[in-house]
Design an enzyme around this catalytic site. Structure first.
Site, PDB file in Angstrom:
ATOM      1  N   SER A  88       0.077  -3.159   3.368  1.00  0.00           N
ATOM      2  CA  SER A  88      -1.273  -2.402   3.089  1.00  0.00           C
ATOM      3  C   SER A  88      -1.844  -1.809   4.577  1.00  0.00           C
ATOM      4  O   SER A  88      -2.070  -0.742   4.261  1.00  0.00           O
ATOM      5  CB  SER A  88      -2.018  -3.320   2.253  1.00  0.00           C
ATOM      6  OG  SER A  88      -1.535  -3.880   1.150  1.00  0.00           O
ATOM      7  N   SER A 216       6.508  -3.907   4.878  1.00  0.00           N
ATOM      8  CA  SER A 216       5.879  -5.026   4.663  1.00  0.00           C
ATOM      9  C   SER A 216       6.783  -6.249   4.760  1.00  0.00           C
ATOM     10  O   SER A 216       7.871  -6.314   4.533  1.00  0.00           O
ATOM     11  CB  SER A 216       5.239  -5.268   3.170  1.00  0.00           C
ATOM     12  OG  SER A 216       4.813  -6.543   2.691  1.00  0.00           O
ATOM     13  N   HIS A 221       9.466  -9.811   0.128  1.00  0.00           N
ATOM     14  CA  HIS A 221      10.136  -8.433   0.845  1.00  0.00           C
ATOM     15  C   HIS A 221      11.537  -8.890   1.284  1.00  0.00           C
ATOM     16  O   HIS A 221      11.936 -10.009   1.340  1.00  0.00           O
ATOM     17  CB  HIS A 221       9.258  -7.658   1.506  1.00  0.00           C
ATOM     18  CG  HIS A 221       8.015  -7.081   0.851  1.00  0.00           C
ATOM     19  ND1 HIS A 221       6.846  -7.550   0.536  1.00  0.00           N
ATOM     20  CD2 HIS A 221       8.212  -5.711   0.132  1.00  0.00           C
ATOM     21  CE1 HIS A 221       6.204  -6.833  -0.043  1.00  0.00           C
ATOM     22  NE2 HIS A 221       6.953  -5.580  -0.502  1.00  0.00           N
ATOM     23  N   ASN A 289      -9.447  -4.022  13.074  1.00  0.00           N
ATOM     24  CA  ASN A 289      -8.507  -5.079  13.781  1.00  0.00           C
ATOM     25  C   ASN A 289      -7.445  -5.446  12.675  1.00  0.00           C
ATOM     26  O   ASN A 289      -7.605  -6.287  12.049  1.00  0.00           O
ATOM     27  CB  ASN A 289      -9.635  -6.201  14.401  1.00  0.00           C
ATOM     28  CG  ASN A 289      -8.509  -7.252  14.865  1.00  0.00           C
ATOM     29  OD1 ASN A 289      -7.249  -6.851  15.168  1.00  0.00           O
ATOM     30  ND2 ASN A 289      -9.150  -8.221  15.354  1.00  0.00           N
TER      31      ASN A 289
HETATM   32  C1  LIG Z   1       5.519  -0.316  -1.919  1.00  0.00           C
HETATM   33  C2  LIG Z   1       4.637  -1.199  -1.509  1.00  0.00           C
HETATM   34  N1  LIG Z   1       3.918  -0.837  -0.666  1.00  0.00           N
HETATM   35  C3  LIG Z   1       2.865  -1.568   0.059  1.00  0.00           C
HETATM   36  C4  LIG Z   1       2.613  -2.975  -0.227  1.00  0.00           C
HETATM   37  C5  LIG Z   1       1.807  -3.793   0.365  1.00  0.00           C
HETATM   38  O1  LIG Z   1       2.303  -4.990   1.230  1.00  0.00           O
HETATM   39  P1  LIG Z   1       1.439  -6.022   1.533  1.00  0.00           P
HETATM   40  O2  LIG Z   1       1.661  -6.894   0.406  1.00  0.00           O
HETATM   41  O3  LIG Z   1       2.269  -6.597   2.736  1.00  0.00           O
HETATM   42  O4  LIG Z   1       0.114  -5.606   1.766  1.00  0.00           O
HETATM   43  C6  LIG Z   1       3.706  -3.580  -1.473  1.00  0.00           C
HETATM   44  C7  LIG Z   1       3.439  -4.796  -1.641  1.00  0.00           C
HETATM   45  O5  LIG Z   1       4.365  -5.488  -2.073  1.00  0.00           O
HETATM   46  C8  LIG Z   1       4.520  -2.504  -1.981  1.00  0.00           C
HETATM   47  O6  LIG Z   1       5.513  -3.117  -2.832  1.00  0.00           O
END
Ligand SMILES: Cc1ncc(COP(=O)(O)O)c(C=O)c1O
Length: 442
Positions: A88, A216, A221, A289
């Site tokens: 994110s 991610s 993942h 940050n």
């Molecule tokens: C397509 C996609 N983008 C962004 C994210 C966000 O990743 P994170 O959980 O590391 O913030 C996810 C989370 O699973 C996702 O499936």
């Protein structure tokens, strides 16, 4: 005996013993053991590397982070990789980087439009909104679950400046059509590869088509470091901007704990600061940050060695499920790879057809009762979520398939923890469901 390395070696041995004990626990019991849709796959090497880094006690991004960034960029075939604390955050930085004043007239300004889709994960689109940009929603296809590129031109307006899309569940979106639009209207493209590490389009890795790509490392993942993410780019200017926004907005690019990399630390004049003001405390962006702890890439470096095998296993699981479940295509939409692509599957999505004779709730309940974990395609139609009710947006057409996904789609896992025994159990559960519902179906 006083040598630190001696004790480190002892700790490593104990780590290995702990891992062995853990590994020998818990065999798969059909119908009792839950089959997750995703999960961490690791061995004693990840734990040993994590412990090693904790003993170094550097804590913030350091040697492991540097090593990982180089190794991951090499794996991906890109010039630059910036580690961040989540996928994110990677998305936030990718979009925010494009608003940098350093890009002059090419920067994104409040009110500019970004083409995207509503069937997906919230933090693919949140940074568009958070930056005062206007998301423009286009419908998706069923089966590939990616943007429907047939009517893409209709989404373009004089304010269109960028496209931000995820390669849904590891299946690349149609990069022929998207790149045509990118070139025709001189748009930025951000590829959210959080679910698509290792996927390719026409033999080229996704994430290398656009200006920026994001990854991610959350445990669900393709590879993990607990929490974590990365921004990838071949563009040095964008890389510097991403790092600046990541590191408090500072202009200085010294690694943590290092001073005067540029040899100009006290020899610059910027903004309205006095000449020679410490470059370390000079800010060219309104930043954040979003850095990692070195503990995270310590895990990541070991995971990266396993990544090619993880991807192979995921795709193998996908292909075998696809072959086994094809016979139910009168009732379920069986997922398919986008033309000219080699996906790196994150999950196995299924859509219950309108006239199937059973509902998504029924099949999901059956699978869950049989300990097979299911998930929705993230937020379904994000525009129907409470958070998005009042956002400023443009919507192209009716988002009919996006609504169908919200109502009728779910996915099951293909992650490397699913072996032959579990796969056959899953297929058997589907067969049982279809046997059980045969009188209800037409
Ligand atoms: C397509 C996609 N983008 C962004 C994210 C966000 O990743 P994170 O959980 O590391 O913030 C996810 C989370 O699973 C996702 O499936």
């Amino acid at each position: 005996m006083e040598d630190e390395n001696y004790y480190r070696e002892q700790i490593r041995k104990y780590v290995s013993e702990i891992y062995k004990i853990r590994k020998n626990k818990g065999n798969f019991v059909p119908g009792e053991t839950v089959i997750p849709f995703a999960g961490r796959i690791y061995d004693e090497k990840e734990i040993a590397s994590l412990v090693d880094s904790s003993l170094d006690f550097w804590l913030t991004a350091g040697e492991y982070a540097n090593k990982f960034e180089k190794a991951f960029a090499k794996f991906w075939g890109v010039k630059h990789c910036s580690l961040v604390n989540s996928g994110s955050s990677a998305n936030l930085l990718a979009i925010t980087a494009l608003t940098s004043p350093k890009l002059g007239d090419k920067r994104l300004k409040k009110g500019d439009e970004v083409i995207t889709v509503a069937a997906g994960f919230p933090t693919t689109i949140n940074p568009i909104i958070q930056n005062g940009l206007i998301p423009v929603f286009v419908d998706v296809e069923l089966g590939t679950y990616n943007i429907d590129t047939k009517n893409l031109e209709k989404a373009v307006s004089p304010k269109t400046r960028a496209i931000m899309l995820a390669h849904t569940l590891g299946n690349p979106f149609n990069l022929d059509a998207i790149m045509e639009l990118v070139h025709k209207y001189d748009l930025y493209l951000i590829e959210d590869c959080c679910d698509a590490v290792g996927a390719e389009f026409r033999g080229k890795k996704v994430g290398t088509f656009g200006h920026l790509a994001t990854v991610s490392f959350y445990p669900a993942h393709h590879m993990t470091m607990g929490e974590g993410g990365a921004v990838l780019t071949n563009n040095l200017e964008l890389e510097k901007i991403v790092r600046s926004f990541r590191d408090w907005g500072r202009d200085c690019y010294c690694e943590p704990g290092i001073d005067d990399t540029c040899k100009m630390r006290f020899k610059r004049q910027m903004g309205q600061l006095p000449y020679g003001y410490d470059h370390k405390y000079t800010y060219s962006h309104i930043g954040y940050n979003l850095k990692v702890l070195d503990l995270q890439p310590a895990i990541g470096l070991e995971q990266l060695k396993k990544l090619p095998e993880f991807i192979r296993t995921r795709n193998n699981n996908f292909n075998l499920l696809q072959t086994a479940l094809k016979k139910y295509n009168e009732y379920l939409i069986i997922p398919e790879a986008t033309e000219n692509s080699s996906p790196s599957w994150f999950g196995f999505p299924l859509t219950v057809k309108e006239d199937a004779g059973f509902t998504r709730s029924e099949i999901v309940a059956f699978l869950e009762q049989n300990k097979i974990m299911t998930r929705m395609l993230f937020g379904g139609n994000l525009l129907r979520q409470p958070a998005y009710e009042n956002i400023e947006k443009r919507v192209i057409g009716e988002l009919k398939n996006t609504d169908i996904i919200m109502n009728n789609t779910f996915f099951i896992g293909v992650y490397p923890g699913i072996d032959k025994e579990k796969r056959e159990y899953i297929i058997g559960a589907f067969n049982k469901f279809f046997e059980k519902t045969k009188d209800k179906r037409n």
